[in-house]
Scaffold this active site. Structure first.
Site, mmCIF file in Angstrom:
data_model
loop_
_atom_site.group_PDB
_atom_site.id
_atom_site.type_symbol
_atom_site.label_atom_id
_atom_site.label_comp_id
_atom_site.label_asym_id
_atom_site.label_seq_id
_atom_site.Cartn_x
_atom_site.Cartn_y
_atom_site.Cartn_z
ATOM 1 C CG HIS A 190 -2.201 0.629 1.023
ATOM 2 N ND1 HIS A 190 -2.340 1.489 -0.108
ATOM 3 C CD2 HIS A 190 -3.323 0.116 1.359
ATOM 4 C CE1 HIS A 190 -3.794 1.818 -0.028
ATOM 5 N NE2 HIS A 190 -4.538 1.180 0.915
ATOM 6 C CG ASP A 208 -3.321 4.385 -3.648
ATOM 7 O OD1 ASP A 208 -2.980 4.120 -2.561
ATOM 8 O OD2 ASP A 208 -3.059 5.459 -4.252
#
Length: 237
Positions: free
Chosen positions: A205, A209
């Site tokens: 992350h 995304d």
């Protein structure tokens, strides 16, 4: 207070490979914020494509070979996935280097097919077979199993329906592949037999995304469900 001791047993010393796996996974899972995306892929046409390819050529591509080629195409179309988080920046890799997880006696090793984005399905099939054989015979050199930019773990041959993979740096994404199963599917209001496969994309992350991961996964799914895209436009199975 009641204290409990460990049950009697035999301690097996860690092999060098198991030590390396413990070190790499600890360095990955603890500091890297993972997220996961799962999708189902209709593999009926991909299986037909593979069988047709096998009947017309000496080369026999495996399902894993199709996955590697599909991932290479999808990564070429979505270069934002073929990246690494390096602390002060996100590094976009010029080449698509795909690792294939291979189980061996004392652990797991991931031989890497370099520059997959420009290799044909036949080239990938030949190279993956050679690397997998060398991995199982413990003949790989370090440069042959390090620095993949993306990896594929396929446990479908063990009848595993779905699982998730731990990211191993420098990869920002890795895909885990389950078995191809006979399941009922609904088409235009009718229930028909289908051949579905679940895949789960693990993502870092810090570099990626959800929308980016979903875009790649949609592309990967589209290619496998339209397997003619695995070949150059002038070539047919």
């Amino acid at each position: 207070a009641i204290t409990r001791s460990l049950s009697a047993g035999t301690d097996q010393p860690l092999s060098q490979m198991r030590k390396a796996i413990a070190r790499a996974t600890t360095q990955s899972k603890a500091p890297i914020p993972h997220f996961y995306l799962t999708s189902e892929i209709n593999m009926e046409r991909a299986e037909q494509f593979r069988n047709q390819y096998k009947s017309n050529r000496v080369m026999h591509p495996s399902i894993t070979d199709l996955l590697i080629k599909a991932a290479a195409i999808a990564l070429t179309r979505h270069p934002e996935i073929n990246v690494s988080f390096i602390g002060h920046a996100i590094r976009r890799h010029e080449r698509v280097d795909i690792g294939i997880a291979v189980g061996i006696d004392d652990g797991l090793i991931t031989p890497v097919i370099r520059n997959c984005g420009v290799k044909s399905l036949g080239d990938i099939s030949n190279e993956s077979k050679t690397l997998i054989d060398r991995a199982r015979n413990k003949h790989l050199q370090p440069q042959e199993y390090t620095d993949a930019t993306f990896s594929i773990s396929n446990l479908g041959m063990f009848d595993v329906e779905n699982f998730i993979a731990v990211l191993i740096p420098p990869q920002a994404a890795s895909i885990a592949v389950g078995s191809i199963r006979d399941v009922p599917v609904v088409k235009e209001g009718r229930i028909e037999a289908g051949r579905l496969m679940k895949v789960t994309l693990s993502c870092d992350h810090r570099a990626l995304d959800g929308v980016q991961g979903a875009g790649f996964l949609k592309e990967f799914k589209h290619i496998l469900e339209h397997p003619s895209e695995l070949l150059p436009s002038k070539e047919t199975p």
